[in-house]
Design an enzyme around this catalytic site. Sequence first.
Site, PDB file in Angstrom:
ATOM      1  N   ARG A 189       3.688   9.711  15.153  1.00 50.45           N
ATOM      2  CA  ARG A 189       3.735   8.997  13.887  1.00 50.45           C
ATOM      3  C   ARG A 189       4.542   9.816  12.890  1.00 50.45           C
ATOM      4  O   ARG A 189       5.609   9.412  12.455  1.00 50.45           O
ATOM      5  CB  ARG A 189       2.298   8.748  13.385  1.00 50.45           C
ATOM      6  CG  ARG A 189       2.196   7.824  12.204  1.00 50.45           C
ATOM      7  CD  ARG A 189       0.744   7.479  11.903  1.00 50.45           C
ATOM      8  NE  ARG A 189      -0.059   8.633  11.536  1.00 50.45           N
ATOM      9  CZ  ARG A 189      -1.343   8.579  11.165  1.00 50.45           C
ATOM     10  NH1 ARG A 189      -1.961   7.404  11.163  1.00 50.45           N
ATOM     11  NH2 ARG A 189      -2.015   9.665  10.838  1.00 50.45           N
ATOM     12  N   LYS A 222      -8.453   9.396   0.319  1.00 54.44           N
ATOM     13  CA  LYS A 222      -7.309   8.504   0.166  1.00 54.44           C
ATOM     14  C   LYS A 222      -7.771   7.051   0.110  1.00 54.44           C
ATOM     15  O   LYS A 222      -8.931   6.736   0.410  1.00 54.44           O
ATOM     16  CB  LYS A 222      -6.338   8.697   1.331  1.00 54.44           C
ATOM     17  CG  LYS A 222      -6.905   8.372   2.700  1.00 54.44           C
ATOM     18  CD  LYS A 222      -5.890   8.652   3.797  1.00 54.44           C
ATOM     19  CE  LYS A 222      -6.478   8.316   5.177  1.00 54.44           C
ATOM     20  NZ  LYS A 222      -5.492   8.548   6.248  1.00 54.44           N
ATOM     21  N   TYR A 238     -12.416 -26.274   1.996  1.00 52.86           N
ATOM     22  CA  TYR A 238     -11.074 -26.738   2.328  1.00 52.86           C
ATOM     23  C   TYR A 238     -10.981 -27.149   3.805  1.00 52.86           C
ATOM     24  O   TYR A 238     -11.526 -26.493   4.689  1.00 52.86           O
ATOM     25  CB  TYR A 238     -10.052 -25.630   2.071  1.00 52.86           C
ATOM     26  CG  TYR A 238      -9.779 -25.354   0.611  1.00 52.86           C
ATOM     27  CD1 TYR A 238      -9.192 -26.318  -0.208  1.00 52.86           C
ATOM     28  CD2 TYR A 238     -10.103 -24.117   0.060  1.00 52.86           C
ATOM     29  CE1 TYR A 238      -8.947 -26.056  -1.548  1.00 52.86           C
ATOM     30  CE2 TYR A 238      -9.856 -23.838  -1.277  1.00 52.86           C
ATOM     31  CZ  TYR A 238      -9.279 -24.816  -2.078  1.00 52.86           C
ATOM     32  OH  TYR A 238      -9.027 -24.561  -3.399  1.00 52.86           O
ATOM     33  N   MET A 257     -10.498 -18.395  -2.178  1.00 53.49           N
ATOM     34  CA  MET A 257      -9.964 -17.218  -2.850  1.00 53.49           C
ATOM     35  C   MET A 257     -11.055 -16.471  -3.611  1.00 53.49           C
ATOM     36  O   MET A 257     -11.126 -15.243  -3.567  1.00 53.49           O
ATOM     37  CB  MET A 257      -8.842 -17.614  -3.817  1.00 53.49           C
ATOM     38  CG  MET A 257      -8.250 -16.414  -4.560  1.00 53.49           C
ATOM     39  SD  MET A 257      -6.930 -16.856  -5.709  1.00 53.49           S
ATOM     40  CE  MET A 257      -5.622 -17.270  -4.562  1.00 53.49           C
TER      41      MET A 257
END
EC number: 5.1.1.1
Length: 828
Positions: free
Chosen positions: A595, A497, A723, A772
């Site tokens: 769950r 998964k 930054y 980023m």
Amino acid sequence: MILKIKNIISQIHAVFVDNNNAKTIDAVSIDSRSLQNSSQTLFFALIGSNNDAHLYIKNLIEKGVQNFVVTHIPDDSAGKANFLVVENTLVALQLFAGYYRSLFDFPVIGLTGSNGKTIVKEWLNFLLSPDYNAIRSPKSYNSQVGVPLSVVAINEQHNLGIFEAGISTFSEMEKLEKIIKPTIGILTSIGSAHDEGFGNLEEKIREKLLLFKHSKVVIYQKNEIVDANLFSFKSGNQIAFSWSFKDATADVFVTKRPVSDKTFLHIRQAKENFEIEISFQDAASVENAISCLMVLLYFKYDVTIIQNRMKLLYPVEMRLKVKNGINNCSIIDDSYSSDFQSLKIALDFLESQTRAQQANIRNKQDQKKTVILSDIFQSGLPNAELYSKVAALIISNKISRVIGIGETISAFKEMFTNCITYKNTAEFIADFDVLIFSNETILIKGARTFQFEEIVSLLEEKTHETVLEINLNAISHNLNFFKSKLKPATKMMVMVKAFGYGNGGFEIAKLLEHHKVDYLGVAFADEGISLKNLGIHLPIMVMNPENTSFSAIIQHQLEPEIYSLKGLRAFIKIAEQKKLKHFPIHIKLDTGMHRLGFEANTIDDLIIALKGNQTIQIKSILSHMATSDDLKQKDFAHSQIDLFEKLSSKLMTELQIKPIRHILNTSGISNYPESQFDMVRLGIGLYGVSNDDEEQKYLENVGTLKSIISQIRTIPAGESVGYGRRFMAEKSTKIATIPIGYADGISRGWGNGVGFVTIKNEKATIVGSICMDMLMVDVSGIDCKEGDAVVIFGKSPTVNYIAQKLSTIPYEILTSISQRVKRVFYRE
């Protein structure tokens, strides 16, 4: 490996000097720079033409190494460690490896020949790995040093060995035979490589055959020279197992039929006839594949298994690497070898690649082929004869253009048509901008000394330089490690998964299918649908299906986990509408995770809903443990297991069914082996991550996130980086910018001095805020340049380390890596 020094002394004919021969060793080393050297390492101080490891013993003792094999004890080290003094440390290493090999009794395949050893080794490992836990030579460790290092890597879990043996002159193979002691011998293709050490081909064959002096069987392509020399030492209990394209008296007679980009091989053995398909057409690959086939036949594999596995053989990216090039070119990278025999193989491969690339082009004149070729070594021929043969090869392969690099090939330029030459690689690079490369297939073939990797770099298409490299060998190793913990009848589901925990779903699923796991597990239906559409045939369980996905699940033959009465009724309704019979479902019980799942007070209602229903079949009953990784909460874990036993038994009794039961995840496999039930679910462990430090030592790293240095600058004291000016230089600082950031999945919390990357095996601290698409690191004191490789995570730092520093779990680190990061799958 755990051996007492006192048992080693006599085996390597050593004199022991010091006072603790009862100490044990668990590893062998010849590399003083290795960070893995420890107090239980046995260090062999080898002496080479340019180096003497005795010079580093003092430093190794300071780092904790206590056991040495030496020819003499350095004055500054006497009395500070255990020394085994021998006449020759290389001979001692070989004797030690031979002794260590004798401690194991399982089939060992020994490979020798001029070409194909490493490919056959890798393919055999792939073909046999579903049934054996094999140890094999790493990369091309086939030398007088490489072979013993390969053999001492055997451990108690292995039940098959595959080792290469390479020689260049007389008297070498006898030493390697005593180390490998192959029970099965394979002679691969014999060519002109390394001929210089022998008077003729027969001498070379005779020396190579010494590897099989005590083998039970020798596999080879039938040949008069081999036959004559093989029988010269063959004892009564040995058999020769031969194959041939031409000689019908061979044990296995093969005919080949190329179709499209494949080859179909018709096999005749005794009275049996069958056909196999392989995804290659070049002569070398076909012959290597047949060598592998012969092993499967010797092991008496079922024909169907042979056919299915041989079809999956893959190209081994070792020397011939196909890459996308600039201006719609295709690059064949063979930039590390240059001998006449391998040139023939490379040109054959070039032709097959050109056909594949140009299959849809109607105008056959558009099929341009260029060869960039260095001076050729290891030919054994006079230069005039050699380059005459090379020119004939070039003509027969219809090469459009030849670019020769080297003083020797330049001297024979006139033998070639449409040929330009350069004295060295630097001259070619200087002229690169005036050369035109477009819409052609380019073979780049050169000896290592010419550094043709620089030419490959110029011609290769530039893409995003951040990649996640996935080691498929490591996945196989980790899978086999956890398999070794299971009872013979216990099945295994493997979780793929979340894009294979960030590593890539389909490629890993395909490998797991090859290894014959019983189930794959995904979280949502779309993950399973993607795998089915790509050709995965294994049963796939959808762990968290939404009611809206039930129709798609049925359409694609996925198997849903059902965890509520509402979901069960919705699925049964759709199944009845589609008039299904016995469609497989999996019942999830909540035993304490709270769950998803049926709780104890809903079991009676579940039984009523299921009783007598013919549209569905309960394939398995499962639950999920909340604390399998925390041994402080064993009581809670056992309470979950006990409740699962109680509730699942009630379902089985009331419904009169015998489904598969499973509750253990990766940590559960290791910590609660008595509760395997019928199946276990392997997750993060497959990807090389364990929460147990001791177990982690046995797992191999699967994913290595890599990038490069985009730019380097030096900033003075008082200047800032990034930054918010969160990093202020206190002194002159060298800063490298790396093209990876939080959009690629790197947490911003890993910046500002918390984390590091590895450059040239040294730590480079991340400075300032992670951007980023970029991050910046301090490389002051690291000898690096723009374009150098950067490891974001892998062996250092590990995902476990990053997770610990960020107060999270390795799952989050792995699954956060963006899809825009290219996954590159490889086998070592």
